[in-house]
Design an enzyme around this catalytic site. Sequence first.
Site, mmCIF file in Angstrom:
data_model
loop_
_atom_site.group_PDB
_atom_site.id
_atom_site.type_symbol
_atom_site.label_atom_id
_atom_site.label_comp_id
_atom_site.label_asym_id
_atom_site.label_seq_id
_atom_site.Cartn_x
_atom_site.Cartn_y
_atom_site.Cartn_z
ATOM 1 N N ASP A 160 0.792 -1.234 0.000
ATOM 2 C CA ASP A 160 0.000 0.000 0.000
ATOM 3 C C ASP A 160 0.821 1.280 0.000
ATOM 4 O O ASP A 160 0.360 2.316 -0.448
ATOM 5 C CB ASP A 160 -1.014 0.008 1.168
ATOM 6 C CG ASP A 160 -0.369 0.128 2.548
ATOM 7 O OD1 ASP A 160 0.836 -0.136 2.684
ATOM 8 O OD2 ASP A 160 -1.093 0.491 3.507
ATOM 9 N N GLU A 410 4.594 -10.660 4.385
ATOM 10 C CA GLU A 410 3.280 -11.157 3.967
ATOM 11 C C GLU A 410 3.273 -11.855 2.612
ATOM 12 O O GLU A 410 2.445 -11.553 1.749
ATOM 13 C CB GLU A 410 2.252 -10.014 3.980
ATOM 14 C CG GLU A 410 2.037 -9.443 5.363
ATOM 15 C CD GLU A 410 1.049 -8.278 5.412
ATOM 16 O OE1 GLU A 410 0.741 -7.705 4.349
ATOM 17 O OE2 GLU A 410 0.592 -7.937 6.515
ATOM 18 N N TYR A 465 -4.656 -8.620 12.259
ATOM 19 C CA TYR A 465 -5.535 -7.448 12.354
ATOM 20 C C TYR A 465 -6.929 -7.818 12.842
ATOM 21 O O TYR A 465 -7.915 -7.329 12.316
ATOM 22 C CB TYR A 465 -5.600 -6.761 10.981
ATOM 23 C CG TYR A 465 -4.310 -6.035 10.639
ATOM 24 C CD1 TYR A 465 -4.129 -4.693 10.996
ATOM 25 C CD2 TYR A 465 -3.260 -6.679 9.983
ATOM 26 C CE1 TYR A 465 -2.953 -4.018 10.691
ATOM 27 C CE2 TYR A 465 -2.080 -6.012 9.682
ATOM 28 C CZ TYR A 465 -1.935 -4.678 10.039
ATOM 29 O OH TYR A 465 -0.770 -4.016 9.750
ATOM 30 N N GLU A 501 2.999 -6.961 12.924
ATOM 31 C CA GLU A 501 2.086 -5.841 12.650
ATOM 32 C C GLU A 501 0.784 -6.098 13.369
ATOM 33 O O GLU A 501 0.253 -7.214 13.323
ATOM 34 C CB GLU A 501 1.745 -5.743 11.145
ATOM 35 C CG GLU A 501 2.841 -5.229 10.265
ATOM 36 C CD GLU A 501 2.405 -5.107 8.787
ATOM 37 O OE1 GLU A 501 1.184 -5.102 8.493
ATOM 38 O OE2 GLU A 501 3.301 -5.023 7.945
ATOM 39 N N LYS A 565 -2.755 4.255 10.201
ATOM 40 C CA LYS A 565 -2.544 3.405 11.374
ATOM 41 C C LYS A 565 -1.415 3.922 12.258
ATOM 42 O O LYS A 565 -1.024 3.277 13.227
ATOM 43 C CB LYS A 565 -2.248 1.959 10.944
ATOM 44 C CG LYS A 565 -3.457 1.291 10.272
ATOM 45 C CD LYS A 565 -3.258 -0.201 10.075
ATOM 46 C CE LYS A 565 -4.429 -0.801 9.325
ATOM 47 N NZ LYS A 565 -4.473 -0.413 7.898
HETATM 48 C C1 E9O Z 1 1.327 -4.630 5.204
HETATM 49 C C2 E9O Z 1 1.426 -3.161 5.448
HETATM 50 O O1 E9O Z 1 2.389 -2.611 4.592
HETATM 51 N N1 E9O Z 1 0.256 -5.199 5.980
HETATM 52 C C3 E9O Z 1 -1.035 -4.549 5.760
HETATM 53 C C4 E9O Z 1 -0.924 -3.090 6.190
HETATM 54 C C5 E9O Z 1 -2.243 -2.297 6.136
HETATM 55 O O2 E9O Z 1 -2.425 -1.405 6.948
HETATM 56 C C6 E9O Z 1 0.078 -2.465 5.247
HETATM 57 O O3 E9O Z 1 0.203 -1.101 5.418
HETATM 58 O O4 E9O Z 1 -3.043 -2.532 5.283
HETATM 59 C C7 E9O Z 1 -2.120 -5.320 6.390
HETATM 60 C C8 E9O Z 1 -2.526 -6.502 5.550
HETATM 61 C C9 E9O Z 1 -3.961 -6.765 5.674
HETATM 62 C C10 E9O Z 1 -4.560 -7.396 4.450
HETATM 63 C C11 E9O Z 1 -6.035 -7.179 4.457
HETATM 64 C C12 E9O Z 1 -6.780 -8.044 3.574
HETATM 65 C C13 E9O Z 1 -8.239 -7.906 3.824
HETATM 66 C C14 E9O Z 1 -8.800 -9.193 4.342
HETATM 67 C C15 E9O Z 1 -10.197 -9.148 4.822
#
Ligand code: E9O
Length: 593
Positions: A160, A410, A465, A501, A565
């Site tokens: 992102d 990831e 998360y 994270e 975040k």
């Molecule tokens: C990588 C990080 O660079 N992990 C992400 C972070 C985010 O805030 C990003 O900034 O999005 C989280 C990964 C979450 C994946 C979501 C997929 C949705 C599934 C329901």
Amino acid sequence: MLKPRATPTRDLCNLDGLWGFATDDQAGPDPWRSRLGLGLEVAVPASYNDLFADPAIRDHVGWVWYQRTVQVPRGWDGQRIVLRVDAATHAGRVYVDDRLVAEHVGGYTPFEADVTGLVTPGTAFRLTIGVNNELTNVTIPPGTITVGHDGRRRQRYHHDFFNYAGLARSVWLYSTPVRHVTDITVVTDTADGVGFVDYAVDHEGTADVVVRLRDAEGDVVASGTGATGRLSVPDARLWQPGAAYLYEFEAELVEQGEVVDTYPLAVGIRTVEVRGTQFLINGEPFYFTGFGKHEDSPVRGKGHDDAYLVHDFQLLEWIGANSFRTSHYPYAEEVLEFADRHGIVVIDETAAVGLNLSVTGGLLGAKPKPTFSPETFNDETQAAHAQHIRELVARDKNHPSVVMWCIANEPASHEEGARKYFEPLVHLTHTLDPTRPVTSTAFLFASYDNDLIADLFDVVSLNRYYGWYIDNGDLASAEHKLEAELRGWAETHGKPIIMGEYGADTMPGLHSLWDVPWTEEYQVAYLEMNHRVFDRIEAFVGEHVWNFADFGTGPGIHRVDGNKKGIFTRDRRPKAAAHALRARWTRLGNHKP
Ligand code: E9O
């Protein structure tokens, strides 16, 4: 790879400042052959994207050109002369006048060109650097380029943070003697209060190698001769998290009694070890508190900035953090040197973020593709990834602050092909550096029951998360699921677990009495829920909140002027959660609750 330094035998010219600039369509063919005519100027170091009021530059896909005149110092006759680019994101080409002198792929590690004989001391030359920002299925990080209805190329990527590009770190011209030190490797150990520094000094020429170790007062505490050896330091002062202590290792090349080259290296004596479910630094269990960070600030993008460096470390200290991860790429060397001096522990990461095409491709609305296949991430991607690991370890192997390598963020480690892709890379990292543990952060789709690679790593790192991407606004369900998953990992793998994270997007100034996502209260409650669970898991060795500060991203329906975040805003003001974390982390110190 040694960082350029001024020493009694070496000179250093910094080439930062304002350079001429043009994108490839503005510059015309072979822009290195003459002066860039446009009159645009660009700052080095900085990402170029946000400097201009021009969307065609911000969203440009392809080459851009930087140019300046460089005066070679008088008095460098007979010296070896080197051009060094600390980073060209994501690929660079360097021209001295009309001549190509270096090419490099990889946006976050340095490269050099020996230009002796191509430049003349006391005269000037035209230095042109092309920088390319394209990400494809065989680059690290990966991406996809599409062509829109308007014929314009667009860059998609599977992470992102904004694809900032350009010369985001310093450029140097430096001299060394012809017979010179080319590399130094140190590995430290301790036993019964004695510190050991095993060293290897690589060099050009047949000179004798003399080494000395000085303490912080400048007194020589050990010395030796020979290109490799072991120095012993009785009553050694250790490099400790929160209490850095650095010795200075000095390598000298001596020929017929004359010192022909000298190079100093800061050395911290410390050990790192994974034992059972513990992460030990100097034999003591260490509990990581801190953040995944970014190199990110308004206007300069990923440009290195000493003011932000100092301020960010002040904020780390203020909040009681003892560590951070260089998510999602190797940071400027100045950052690691600062961490060495200030006792902050670092997990050092490659730029392999987004090896999860099937998932993010699907989220972007495209038909999901398998992540690892000949058409997607393949042997060529893996070879590029291996090269990134080699360059990361070569650059950062001597930093005491670096306690672990993180070789990917990831990846789709639950998908077919993941093991074939990762096994050689983990092996490579362990071979290049047998002294540090290796990890990779697990995507939320890869859990203990479907992940195919976690057993390869020394430490399990999880990005989770619950309460944000899953069970958004329902912290009770989130708590239940998080605990069940962490227990699953602990039972399946029996390794230390760190949360790489966890975080919740938060608009500063938004408040609610209820569990309303995006409010400052929700971020606090989300973190507290996570911490309750972490504190119940024996194998848990650390927590890195996502993210230290809000940061710039590409567009997205869940992005309000970037990823929110951050515990601090993009301009580093604390949100309410900063105070909550400060209370917890200053209480914990380096210890597990
Ligand atoms: C990588 C990080 O660079 N992990 C992400 C972070 C985010 O805030 C990003 O900034 O999005 C989280 C990964 C979450 C994946 C979501 C997929 C949705 C599934 C329901």
